[in-house]
Design a protein around this motif. Structure first.
Motif, PDB file in Angstrom:
ATOM      1  N   GLN A 126       0.818  -1.218   0.000  1.00 42.91           N
ATOM      2  CA  GLN A 126       0.000   0.000   0.000  1.00 42.91           C
ATOM      3  C   GLN A 126       0.852   1.267   0.000  1.00 42.91           C
ATOM      4  OE1 GLN A 126      -2.275  -1.111   3.558  1.00 42.91           O
ATOM      5  NE2 GLN A 126      -4.166  -0.785   2.380  1.00 42.91           N
ATOM      6  N   ILE A 127       2.070   1.170   0.534  1.00 47.08           N
ATOM      7  CA  ILE A 127       2.923   2.350   0.680  1.00 47.08           C
ATOM      8  C   ILE A 127       3.275   2.985  -0.671  1.00 47.08           C
ATOM      9  CG2 ILE A 127       5.150   1.151   0.584  1.00 47.08           C
ATOM     10  CD1 ILE A 127       4.205   3.933   3.069  1.00 47.08           C
ATOM     11  N   TYR A 128       3.097   2.238  -1.754  1.00 46.84           N
ATOM     12  CA  TYR A 128       3.449   2.754  -3.086  1.00 46.84           C
ATOM     13  C   TYR A 128       2.276   3.436  -3.789  1.00 46.84           C
ATOM     14  CZ  TYR A 128       7.537  -0.144  -2.261  1.00 46.84           C
ATOM     15  OH  TYR A 128       8.673  -0.692  -1.704  1.00 46.84           O
ATOM     16  N   HIS A 129       1.217   3.703  -3.040  1.00 44.29           N
ATOM     17  CA  HIS A 129       0.046   4.319  -3.661  1.00 44.29           C
ATOM     18  C   HIS A 129       0.407   5.651  -4.308  1.00 44.29           C
ATOM     19  CE1 HIS A 129      -0.773   7.537  -0.650  1.00 44.29           C
ATOM     20  NE2 HIS A 129      -0.188   6.696   0.193  1.00 44.29           N
ATOM     21  N   GLY A 130      -0.180   5.869  -5.466  1.00 48.71           N
ATOM     22  CA  GLY A 130       0.083   7.097  -6.203  1.00 48.71           C
ATOM     23  C   GLY A 130       1.169   6.965  -7.253  1.00 48.71           C
ATOM     24  N   LEU A 131       2.023   5.930  -7.148  1.00 46.23           N
ATOM     25  CA  LEU A 131       3.081   5.737  -8.124  1.00 46.23           C
ATOM     26  C   LEU A 131       2.543   5.004  -9.351  1.00 46.23           C
ATOM     27  CD1 LEU A 131       6.070   4.729  -5.821  1.00 46.23           C
ATOM     28  CD2 LEU A 131       5.586   6.959  -6.837  1.00 46.23           C
ATOM     29  N   ARG A 132       3.133   5.272 -10.489  1.00 42.27           N
ATOM     30  CA  ARG A 132       2.712   4.615 -11.729  1.00 42.27           C
ATOM     31  C   ARG A 132       3.087   3.134 -11.692  1.00 42.27           C
ATOM     32  NH1 ARG A 132       4.749   9.527 -13.519  1.00 42.27           N
ATOM     33  NH2 ARG A 132       3.249  10.877 -14.621  1.00 42.27           N
ATOM     34  N   GLU A 133       2.170   2.307 -12.176  1.00 44.84           N
ATOM     35  CA  GLU A 133       2.453   0.875 -12.203  1.00 44.84           C
ATOM     36  C   GLU A 133       3.653   0.584 -13.095  1.00 44.84           C
ATOM     37  OE1 GLU A 133       0.204  -3.388 -12.895  1.00 44.84           O
ATOM     38  OE2 GLU A 133      -0.492  -1.628 -13.996  1.00 44.84           O
ATOM     39  N   THR A 134       3.775   1.273 -14.204  1.00 49.05           N
ATOM     40  CA  THR A 134       4.920   1.051 -15.090  1.00 49.05           C
ATOM     41  C   THR A 134       6.237   1.345 -14.379  1.00 49.05           C
ATOM     42  OG1 THR A 134       4.621   3.307 -15.958  1.00 49.05           O
ATOM     43  CG2 THR A 134       3.646   1.490 -17.217  1.00 49.05           C
ATOM     44  N   GLU A 135       6.232   2.385 -13.544  1.00 48.14           N
ATOM     45  CA  GLU A 135       7.432   2.748 -12.786  1.00 48.14           C
ATOM     46  C   GLU A 135       7.761   1.667 -11.765  1.00 48.14           C
ATOM     47  OE1 GLU A 135       9.121   6.628 -10.301  1.00 48.14           O
ATOM     48  OE2 GLU A 135       6.960   6.359 -10.558  1.00 48.14           O
ATOM     49  N   LEU A 136       6.736   1.136 -11.114  1.00 43.67           N
ATOM     50  CA  LEU A 136       6.944   0.094 -10.107  1.00 43.67           C
ATOM     51  C   LEU A 136       7.438  -1.199 -10.740  1.00 43.67           C
ATOM     52  CD1 LEU A 136       3.784   0.900  -7.993  1.00 43.67           C
ATOM     53  CD2 LEU A 136       6.152   0.964  -7.147  1.00 43.67           C
ATOM     54  N   ARG A 137       6.896  -1.546 -11.887  1.00 37.48           N
ATOM     55  CA  ARG A 137       7.335  -2.774 -12.559  1.00 37.48           C
ATOM     56  C   ARG A 137       8.761  -2.625 -13.083  1.00 37.48           C
ATOM     57  NH1 ARG A 137       3.884  -6.744 -12.659  1.00 37.48           N
ATOM     58  NH2 ARG A 137       1.658  -6.331 -12.356  1.00 37.48           N
ATOM     59  N   SER A 138       9.101  -1.458 -13.557  1.00 36.20           N
ATOM     60  CA  SER A 138      10.464  -1.211 -14.005  1.00 36.20           C
ATOM     61  C   SER A 138      11.443  -1.306 -12.838  1.00 36.20           C
ATOM     62  CB  SER A 138      10.548   0.178 -14.654  1.00 36.20           C
ATOM     63  OG  SER A 138      11.869   0.473 -15.030  1.00 36.20           O
ATOM     64  N   ALA A 139      11.053  -0.737 -11.705  1.00 36.78           N
ATOM     65  CA  ALA A 139      11.891  -0.798 -10.505  1.00 36.78           C
ATOM     66  C   ALA A 139      12.056  -2.231 -10.028  1.00 36.78           C
ATOM     67  CB  ALA A 139      11.277   0.066  -9.402  1.00 36.78           C
ATOM     68  N   ALA A 140      10.953  -2.999 -10.040  1.00 35.25           N
ATOM     69  CA  ALA A 140      11.009  -4.389  -9.606  1.00 35.25           C
ATOM     70  C   ALA A 140      11.929  -5.211 -10.503  1.00 35.25           C
ATOM     71  CB  ALA A 140       9.604  -4.987  -9.599  1.00 35.25           C
ATOM     72  N   ALA A 141      11.886  -4.933 -11.807  1.00 34.02           N
ATOM     73  CA  ALA A 141      12.742  -5.654 -12.747  1.00 34.02           C
ATOM     74  C   ALA A 141      14.219  -5.372 -12.465  1.00 34.02           C
ATOM     75  CB  ALA A 141      12.390  -5.271 -14.178  1.00 34.02           C
ATOM     76  N   GLU A 142      14.540  -4.095 -12.249  1.00 39.91           N
ATOM     77  CA  GLU A 142      15.933  -3.728 -11.950  1.00 39.91           C
ATOM     78  C   GLU A 142      16.382  -4.338 -10.633  1.00 39.91           C
ATOM     79  OE1 GLU A 142      18.637   0.261 -10.974  1.00 39.91           O
ATOM     80  OE2 GLU A 142      16.593   0.487 -11.737  1.00 39.91           O
ATOM     81  N   PHE A 143      15.522  -4.253  -9.617  1.00 44.51           N
ATOM     82  CA  PHE A 143      15.853  -4.793  -8.300  1.00 44.51           C
ATOM     83  C   PHE A 143      16.097  -6.294  -8.366  1.00 44.51           C
ATOM     84  CE2 PHE A 143      13.964  -7.171  -4.745  1.00 44.51           C
ATOM     85  CZ  PHE A 143      14.890  -6.881  -3.752  1.00 44.51           C
ATOM     86  N   PHE A 144      15.198  -7.021  -8.987  1.00 45.47           N
ATOM     87  CA  PHE A 144      15.329  -8.482  -9.006  1.00 45.47           C
ATOM     88  C   PHE A 144      16.561  -8.895  -9.800  1.00 45.47           C
ATOM     89  CE2 PHE A 144      14.575 -12.905  -9.656  1.00 45.47           C
ATOM     90  CZ  PHE A 144      13.848 -13.301  -8.550  1.00 45.47           C
ATOM     91  N   ARG A 145      16.770  -8.255 -10.929  1.00 45.05           N
ATOM     92  CA  ARG A 145      17.917  -8.589 -11.770  1.00 45.05           C
ATOM     93  C   ARG A 145      19.241  -8.384 -11.031  1.00 45.05           C
ATOM     94  NH1 ARG A 145      16.600  -5.476 -15.463  1.00 45.05           N
ATOM     95  NH2 ARG A 145      17.875  -3.656 -14.948  1.00 45.05           N
ATOM     96  N   ASN A 146      19.333  -7.302 -10.269  1.00 46.59           N
ATOM     97  CA  ASN A 146      20.604  -6.944  -9.638  1.00 46.59           C
ATOM     98  C   ASN A 146      20.806  -7.504  -8.236  1.00 46.59           C
ATOM     99  OD1 ASN A 146      21.349  -5.441 -11.895  1.00 46.59           O
ATOM    100  ND2 ASN A 146      20.399  -3.573 -11.096  1.00 46.59           N
ATOM    101  N   HIS A 147      19.710  -7.878  -7.562  1.00 48.14           N
ATOM    102  CA  HIS A 147      19.846  -8.247  -6.150  1.00 48.14           C
ATOM    103  C   HIS A 147      19.284  -9.614  -5.766  1.00 48.14           C
ATOM    104  CE1 HIS A 147      21.242  -4.189  -5.140  1.00 48.14           C
ATOM    105  NE2 HIS A 147      20.313  -3.747  -5.972  1.00 48.14           N
ATOM    106  N   VAL A 148      18.465 -10.226  -6.599  1.00 50.11           N
ATOM    107  CA  VAL A 148      17.844 -11.489  -6.202  1.00 50.11           C
ATOM    108  C   VAL A 148      18.141 -12.628  -7.173  1.00 50.11           C
ATOM    109  CG1 VAL A 148      15.685 -12.632  -5.537  1.00 50.11           C
ATOM    110  CG2 VAL A 148      15.965 -10.180  -5.122  1.00 50.11           C
ATOM    111  N   GLU A 149      18.229 -12.321  -8.441  1.00 51.64           N
ATOM    112  CA  GLU A 149      18.375 -13.375  -9.454  1.00 51.64           C
ATOM    113  C   GLU A 149      19.513 -14.335  -9.141  1.00 51.64           C
ATOM    114  OE1 GLU A 149      19.230 -13.609 -14.228  1.00 51.64           O
ATOM    115  OE2 GLU A 149      17.949 -12.005 -13.468  1.00 51.64           O
TER     116      GLU A 149
END
Length: 250
Positions: free
Chosen positions: A96-119
């Protein structure tokens, strides 16, 4: 007689342990059930670590979350660690804390995060198992209390489509995240989410924490993977064999 009693009282009391499977035994037991539906938790099960809390911290560090939102969520997370905020509450608030942010921005951030820190933390054995099950025509589902942006990005590495993901999520309106929760699958909520998807008796379920126990309990075959201490104790009580990927130090 007294010395004999003293000897007995000082003898170590055997401690029950969960039966641990080798990788070969693990794969064999899963395939022996000839599953048609398999359900996987994600954080700690398909990959090591908690991608949910890590993503939260990463978005704080990168400035995706405002200072005000960061301070509020930090205080809530401290309370969660103290036990005064429930698991389901914090999991909901962390999306819920991400309310107001664009979904495209959140998905782009998630992609970068997962690629660099979890994969890099994906368990190769679990990737191999998922692929083998898919080759056999098994229907694969992913269930997680982490936000959908991160989980949907992560399970793409396992060829699990977004429509087979049940995760913490909020409604999207006009392309932006809202505060309206749609689902928070944790504890018994994971069972409820599966039930809403039409799955009441999965053949095999894989999870790593006590928050997966309710989901494991409805399976024909329950497989704790990289289990937390609480789940180890539950596994002992339920006679569930446990599995540790090679990269996990017990």
């Amino acid at each position: 007689m007294e010395s004999r009693l003293n000897t007995l009282s000082s003898s170590p009391i055997p401690v029950a342990t969960a039966a641990a499977l080798t990788t070969e035994q693990f794969f064999s037991r899963v395939h022996a059930l000839s599953p048609r539906i398999a359900v996987f938790d994600c954080d700690g099960t398909l990959w090591s670590g908690d991608a949910g809390s890590s993503f939260m911290r990463w978005t704080m560090d990168t400035g995706l979350l405002s200072r005000e939102a960061t301070e509020w969520l930090n205080s809530r997370y401290v309370e969660y660690k103290r036990g005064t905020v429930s698991e389901i509450a914090i999991c909901g608030e962390m999306v819920q804390i991400y309310h107001g942010l664009r979904e495209t921005e959140l998905r782009s951030a998630a992609a970068e995060f997962f690629r660099n820190h979890v994969e890099r933390n994906i368990f190769p054995e679990m990737a191999e198992l998922v692929a083998a099950l898919q080759d056999n025509g098994v229907e694969i589902w992913a269930v997680s209390s982490t936000c959908d942006w991160v989980i949907e990005e992560g399970v793409r590495r396992f060829n699990i489509p977004a429509n087979r993901v049940l995760s913490a999520r909020v409604a999207i309106e006009n392309g932006r995240a809202t505060e309206r929760l749609l689902d928070v699958p944790t504890d018994e909520g994971k069972v409820a989410s599966l039930r809403r998807a039409g799955i009441t008796a999965p053949d095999v379920v894989f999870g790593n924490s006590v928050h997966d126990a309710a989901m494991l309990a409805i399976a024909r075959g329950a497989f704790p993977v990289n289990p937390s201490e609480e789940l180890v104790q539950r596994s002992i009580a339920e006679s569930w064999p446990v599995y540790y990927p090679a990269s996990v130090v017990r």
